[in-house]
Design a protein around this motif. Structure first.
Motif, short mmCIF file in Angstrom:
data_model
loop_
_atom_site.label_atom_id
_atom_site.label_comp_id
_atom_site.label_asym_id
_atom_site.label_seq_id
_atom_site.Cartn_x
_atom_site.Cartn_y
_atom_site.Cartn_z
N ASP A 95 11.49 36.12 -25.17
CA ASP A 95 10.87 37.41 -25.48
C ASP A 95 9.43 37.45 -24.99
N VAL A 96 8.72 36.38 -25.24
CA VAL A 96 7.31 36.30 -24.80
C VAL A 96 7.24 36.41 -23.29
N LEU A 97 8.13 35.70 -22.62
CA LEU A 97 8.15 35.75 -21.15
C LEU A 97 8.41 37.17 -20.64
N ALA A 98 9.35 37.82 -21.33
CA ALA A 98 9.75 39.15 -20.85
C ALA A 98 8.71 40.21 -21.18
N THR A 99 8.17 40.15 -22.41
CA THR A 99 7.34 41.28 -22.85
C THR A 99 5.86 40.95 -22.96
N GLY A 100 5.52 39.67 -22.92
CA GLY A 100 4.11 39.32 -23.08
C GLY A 100 3.66 39.36 -24.54
N ALA A 101 4.60 39.59 -25.45
CA ALA A 101 4.21 39.60 -26.88
C ALA A 101 3.95 38.17 -27.34
N VAL A 102 3.34 38.05 -28.49
CA VAL A 102 3.08 36.71 -29.05
C VAL A 102 4.19 36.41 -30.06
N HIS A 103 4.70 35.20 -30.00
CA HIS A 103 5.74 34.84 -30.97
C HIS A 103 5.17 33.85 -32.00
N GLU A 104 5.36 34.20 -33.25
CA GLU A 104 5.00 33.23 -34.32
C GLU A 104 6.21 33.02 -35.20
N GLY A 105 6.57 31.79 -35.35
CA GLY A 105 7.75 31.56 -36.17
C GLY A 105 7.76 30.16 -36.74
N GLU A 106 8.83 29.90 -37.42
CA GLU A 106 9.01 28.56 -38.00
C GLU A 106 10.19 27.91 -37.34
N LEU A 107 10.07 26.64 -37.20
CA LEU A 107 11.19 25.90 -36.64
C LEU A 107 11.55 24.78 -37.60
N GLU A 108 12.82 24.80 -37.95
CA GLU A 108 13.26 23.65 -38.75
C GLU A 108 14.10 22.79 -37.85
N TYR A 109 13.70 21.58 -37.74
CA TYR A 109 14.38 20.73 -36.76
C TYR A 109 15.03 19.54 -37.43
#
Lengths: 523, 133
Positions: A95-109
């Motif tokens: 999404d960031v690549l496509a729209t230039g928006a900033v992504h903030e999220g959580e990752l559970e690994y």
């Protein structure tokens, strides 16, 4: 996990401009703290993003595998973190690549390797840069764990902290402090001055002085004071506080801890009370033991040596069940009467304890008195019986006894028996129980009949008068105990102190249920 | 008509020298069964149970001693006490089925002379002596 992955220099669609951009990004990343990487996308045959390559990393970057910046560079993201393409994060990257928006999220690994935390949570941020992604991450759960630990510690330790800015007047209390003072959070914190004004009694003056010194000259304080809660309870609270000062040495911040030490104080109080009670108890016990010893000497002195009466040698064994009391319901008498004959008595009042002792004393002294004044033996028993029947006593005392008189001139023993086990005579390697006229135990019926029996004692005879404690064992018919006594008496007849051996053989110190009293008489 | 009764007439006339009447009377028996060990510690409970049994006012109170494995002087005293209470209340007390240990205790203490003892519960309940009064 393939650690031996090929590290390629990625130039998917770049040219000199892309390379220049990468060089700048590398320089910027090199000066950043924390974990930051620069990812460059890799494309599939139809132009879709199939992977990212880690092109640069900040020096302190560490991933979940514990791999640091240097080792991360050149790695494929999908290769290093398999399954990541199914996550929201991946979708966020695209999404960031496509729209230039900033992504903030959580990752559970979740990683399956040994030594790596099974499950970890990260806060991740991704933004577009130079045709790639700047991704930064932060371990979330470590901080959360710390928070939880701290909260738990405060709760368990009944402790909370306070922070006060003396310049702008703001005070912050941690949750636990409200709980300690039983104060509604909505009312906000209280100052130390307000708290010391609420201190109980003698604590107040000392508290107010300590707070004054803290706020004026920064003198640290550590005091415990009682504070009355809303309601009747007074809680003991310890406050430890110190200040931060400015250039002039004037306090500008107060940091402190409150701790509820009420239970500790209560425990201390209880401990003190217990100690005092224990000491009192000890001196009481000592006094009781002293009394018991003197009582025994008065009521039933037990000779340590063999008694010589009227030509007989008499040994006494007296083992009351209740050691502390040193007396029980069993008793004996072995005295010389005014006419030179010997009085020999063994008796057993039912029960143990002080009541039995009292009855025992009554019987013992009365019997002795009657014998000394020459009352015939059957009459003595009948009189003692009447005495017992008329003793006001809810539980109805009974007693068994054998009372004997030995006349040395004719070597004759005359005796009467009230419900008591028969005397044992050991003569010439034979032990037998003497046949006795029957007679009911004392205190059972208003008109008992007693009859005297006699036996002539020969030189070398041993006679045993004893109480049932010597022969009774639980779940065993008394005849077995009697047989055992006969065998034991025979076995010890020729030893220097037969009674010692008999008592040692028959009385089990740890399995006793009754008083034991034995007279060993030998001619 | 003569006033003199005929002595050979047995049809229930006057001058009857022996009158026999038969009356049914139920004998109420209460059996109090003692099982286990009776000693100093259980004395109070035993006293209470026996007192209750006597107070229930049966004609015959049988104390079943067969299941009793241990009986010492406090147990004996409880029985003696019950005997006294029973006598005062007009209750006939019988000890039933004492084992050898208890039989010896009764013999040595001479209390077998004052208690009514039967060898078994059946024999005790079959005591055919009716209460007086």
């Amino acid at each position: 996990m393939a650690d031996r992955e090929q590290v390629e220099e990625p130039v998917p669609g770049g040219g000199p401009a892309a390379e220049a951009g990468l060089a700048v990004v590398r320089e910027v990343l090199a000066g950043l703290p924390g974990s930051v990487v620069f990812l460059r996308p890799e494309f599939g045959p139809s132009g879709e993003v199939v992977d990212f390559r880690i092109a640069a990393a900040s020096p302190d970057a560490v991933d979940i595998g514990g791999r640091d910046g240097a080792r991360l560079v050149g790695r494929s993201v999908l290769g290093t973190y398999p399954g990541i393409d199914t996550t929201d994060l991946w979708r966020g990257y695209l999404d960031v690549l496509a729209t230039g928006a900033v992504h903030e999220g959580e990752l559970e690994y979740e990683e399956a390797g040994a030594g790596i935390p099974h499950r970890s949570r990260f806060g991740v941020r991704a933004s577009a840069c130079q045709g790639g992604l700047i991704v930064s991450w932060d371990r979330l759960d470590a901080g959360e764990r710390e928070q939880r630990r701290l909260a738990l510690m405060q709760r368990l330790g009944r402790m909370g902290w306070v922070d006060r800015d003396l310049v702008n007047g703001t005070i912050v209390w941690s949750d636990e402090v409200y709980s300690i003072f039983g104060r509604d959070r909505a009312l906000g914190p209280m100052t130390l001055e307000e708290l010391s004004a609420r201190a109980e009694g003698e604590d107040r003056a000392a508290m107010e002085e300590a707070v004054r010194r803290l706020l004026k000259s920064g003198e640290p304080m550590d005091r415990t004071f009682g504070v009355r809660l809303p309601g009747p309870e007074v809680r003991q609270v310890r406050v430890v506080a110190e200040t931060e000062t400015d250039v002039h040495g004037d306090p500008v911040r107060v940091h402190g801890f409150f701790q509820d030490v009420t239970t500790a104080k209560h425990a201390e109080q209880l401990l003190l009370e217990h100690r005092q009670a224990a000491l009192a108890q000890q001196s009481l016990l000592a006094a009781e033991r002293d009394l018991a010893a003197r009582l025994q000497d008065t009521l039933l002195p037990v000779p340590q040596q063999t008694l010589e009466l009227a030509g007989l040698s008499v040994d006494v064994a007296y083992l009351p069940l209740q050691k502390g009391l040193r007396l029980g319901g069993d008793w004996y008498s072995a005295i010389e009467l005014p006419d030179g004959s010997a009085l020999l008595v063994v008796g057993d009042v039912a029960g143990h304890g002080l009541d039995a002792v009292a009855t025992m004393a009554l019987l013992r002294f009365t019997a002795k008195g009657m014998a000394i004044t020459g009352t015939p033996l059957p009459t003595v028993l009948a009189n003692l019986n009447t005495l017992l029947l008329h003793t006001p006593d809810r539980t109805g005392s009974t007693a068994t006894m054998i009372m004997a008189v030995y006349q040395p001139a004719v070597s004759r023993l005359t005796w009467v028996r009230a419900g008591h086990p028969p005397p044992l005579l050991v003569r010439d390697d034979r032990a037998r129980f003497l046949p006795t006229a029957g007679g009911i135990l004392l205190g059972a019926t208003p008109s008992p009949r007693y009859e005297a029996s006699t036996v002539d004692l020969l030189p070398g005879d041993h006679l045993l008068l004893y109480t049932d404690g010597l022969v009774e064992r639980p779940n065993e018919p008394i005849d077995e105990g009697l047989a055992r006594l006969a065998a034991t008496a025979l076995a010890h007849a020729r030893t220097p102190r037969p009674l010692d051996g008999i008592v040692r053989s028959l009385v089990a110190p740890h399995a006793r249920r009754d008083d034991v009293c034995v007279l060993h008489i030998s001619r | 008509m003569s006033d003199q009764p005929d002595r050979h007439d047995t049809a229930g006339q006057a001058d009857v020298r022996l009158r026999v009447t038969a009356r049914e009377r139920a004998v109420r028996a209460l059996v109090c069964r003692l099982a286990g060990e009776a000693d100093h510690e259980t004395r109070a409970a035993l006293d209470e149970a026996l007192a209750e049994a006597v107070a229930a006012g049966p004609d015959l109170l049988v104390v079943d001693l067969a299941p009793l494995t241990f009986c010492d002087s406090s147990c004996l005293n409880a029985l003696l006490r019950a005997r006294e209470d029973a006598e005062a209340a007009g209750v006939w007390l019988v000890l039933a089925g004492p084992g050898p240990q208890i039989r010896r205790l009764l013999a040595i203490t001479g209390t077998d002379q004052v208690f009514t003892v039967r060898a078994s519960l059946q024999a005790a309940v079959g005591v055919s002596r009716l209460p007086h009064g």
